[in-house]
Design a protein around this motif. Sequence first.
Motif, PDB file in Angstrom:
ATOM      1  N   LEU A 111       0.818  -1.209   0.000  1.00 33.85           N
ATOM      2  CA  LEU A 111       0.000   0.000   0.000  1.00 33.85           C
ATOM      3  C   LEU A 111       0.849   1.256   0.000  1.00 33.85           C
ATOM      4  O   LEU A 111       0.539   2.232  -0.684  1.00 33.85           O
ATOM      5  N   PHE A 112       1.908   1.235   0.806  1.00 30.92           N
ATOM      6  CA  PHE A 112       2.647   2.463   1.085  1.00 30.92           C
ATOM      7  C   PHE A 112       3.989   2.569   0.372  1.00 30.92           C
ATOM      8  O   PHE A 112       4.730   3.526   0.600  1.00 30.92           O
ATOM      9  N   ASN A 113       4.322   1.617  -0.464  1.00 33.48           N
ATOM     10  CA  ASN A 113       5.490   1.775  -1.324  1.00 33.48           C
ATOM     11  C   ASN A 113       5.062   2.519  -2.581  1.00 33.48           C
ATOM     12  O   ASN A 113       3.990   2.246  -3.124  1.00 33.48           O
ATOM     13  N   PRO A 114       5.869   3.451  -3.079  1.00 37.38           N
ATOM     14  CA  PRO A 114       5.496   4.174  -4.306  1.00 37.38           C
ATOM     15  C   PRO A 114       5.217   3.197  -5.441  1.00 37.38           C
ATOM     16  O   PRO A 114       5.997   2.281  -5.695  1.00 37.38           O
ATOM     17  N   ILE A 115       4.085   3.396  -6.102  1.00 41.33           N
ATOM     18  CA  ILE A 115       3.682   2.491  -7.171  1.00 41.33           C
ATOM     19  C   ILE A 115       4.014   3.088  -8.540  1.00 41.33           C
ATOM     20  O   ILE A 115       3.790   2.467  -9.571  1.00 41.33           O
ATOM     21  N   THR A 116       4.548   4.294  -8.535  1.00 38.57           N
ATOM     22  CA  THR A 116       4.989   4.956  -9.763  1.00 38.57           C
ATOM     23  C   THR A 116       6.171   5.856  -9.446  1.00 38.57           C
ATOM     24  O   THR A 116       6.319   6.325  -8.306  1.00 38.57           O
ATOM     25  N   ASP A 117       7.009   6.080 -10.440  1.00 32.50           N
ATOM     26  CA  ASP A 117       8.138   7.008 -10.276  1.00 32.50           C
ATOM     27  C   ASP A 117       7.698   8.458 -10.425  1.00 32.50           C
ATOM     28  O   ASP A 117       8.432   9.373 -10.049  1.00 32.50           O
ATOM     29  N   HIS A 118       6.532   8.671 -10.983  1.00 39.44           N
ATOM     30  CA  HIS A 118       6.032  10.031 -11.186  1.00 39.44           C
ATOM     31  C   HIS A 118       5.557  10.631  -9.865  1.00 39.44           C
ATOM     32  O   HIS A 118       4.886   9.959  -9.068  1.00 39.44           O
TER      33      HIS A 118
END
Length: 465
Positions: A284-291
């Motif tokens: 849930l809390f790991n970035p799912i996009t580099d943007h």
Amino acid sequence: MQTIIRIIIASVLFFTFKLNGQNNYNFNTKLTEYLSVQNERINFNGVVLVANSKEILYQRAIGFSSLENKTPLTVGSKFKIASISKSFTGMLVALAVKEGKLKLEDKIKQYFNECTLREKWDEITIQHLISHTSGIPHWKGYKDYWTIKSRLPLNTKQVLTDIFKMDLVFIPGKKVNYSSPAYFLLAVILQKVYGDTYDGILNKKIFKPLKLDNTGAYNDLSIIPKMTSGYHLLPNDSLIVAPYRSSSALKGSGSLYASAKDLLKWNRSLMNDSIWNSELKQSLFNPITDHLMPHNNKAQYGMGWYIHNKKNDRLKSYQASGGTFGYSSISVVYPERKLTLIVLSNISFLPMHSIWSDMEKIILEKPFKLPTIINSSLISIKSLEKFIGTYRASNNMQLKILEHQGKLFAKLGSKPPFRIYTESHSVFFGKKVGVRFTFNVLSDNKTVTGLKTEGKGKEFKFKKL
């Protein structure tokens, strides 16, 4: 008289509590007085709750559930939570991935035949939907949404037809563009893989396990006990009954209501290890996009949550917020402190990020100056004349300060003017926009050379032309 009123409110609302084992008299008094000041300044009306993983540290309701009937708000009042709903959809997607129901890299064309009929739509993945990188527009790109469709009781097929008529604003994965319609698609995909309604999946997977008895999917016909009435703050700072908006196109993105105590249960479930395992919460809390999210202080984005990394004197936080006609909300988790802040209001659209920033400083006992209000009737029209004029920033942004009937108004570019209120003899603030205007006044107290605006985590300096 205003000071006396604030003292009375602070006295009525006062109670003691402990934070990290210490008696925090100042935290309590400052936060209570802050709420009373903001009630007067910007019509703040709502519920505030602060807690750690074990105990409630602060909870207050200020204002009315129904302004017409003068029914007071309570800490058990229910509010539409708008886009905070996305954090629940994010959890459902994470659970579906864990259970092998779907994969983030799945192309959505396997769920929607319509994707093959539009250019680039067949490239969109579930990860693109949940990370706002699909290229699907927000409501601005939904034809006739605000003028017609937002008022109609559309069914799922009708909403899907409208969504698939939209042109993508960029190639999937290349940029980021906040999109509620993308979360509608996620909700429909979840229905397909679970063979149940979105509401039914929520009840089975989240609401019942956490005993969220005061949370549910809002519809436009049901009578919901303890549901607050919604109100809208106009540019002229007067309140009206909130305009009607159908919930039919908000499934997955903004269809839920909740009480502050239920959101506390939800946030605590994410801070503790009793319900969800660490791997699930990490997803849930790991970035799912580099943007980065340009509309939210360049935060990273997880599954329905903004991720604000530790910066300068601000702690790391996970944040979800929402705004719809009649309601403003924000929910924040500080993972390192296992602390949470929840603010729910039945007024739209309040400057919730500014309120969050202020409350964070108070809660964490950082330097904070309580906003003040000067009776505008004590400020003469002549003393306002020095502020009137055109101001320009280094990026050529133009701001006009106007006077009308003894009141000051600010107008940025082609946007409509809004009234600014006196905080001190050289500082003004806009209620709805949550922006403070500090004028550079020379020692002669007659000449103004420029001004500085502060709000929503941004600061701009303007020179007077």
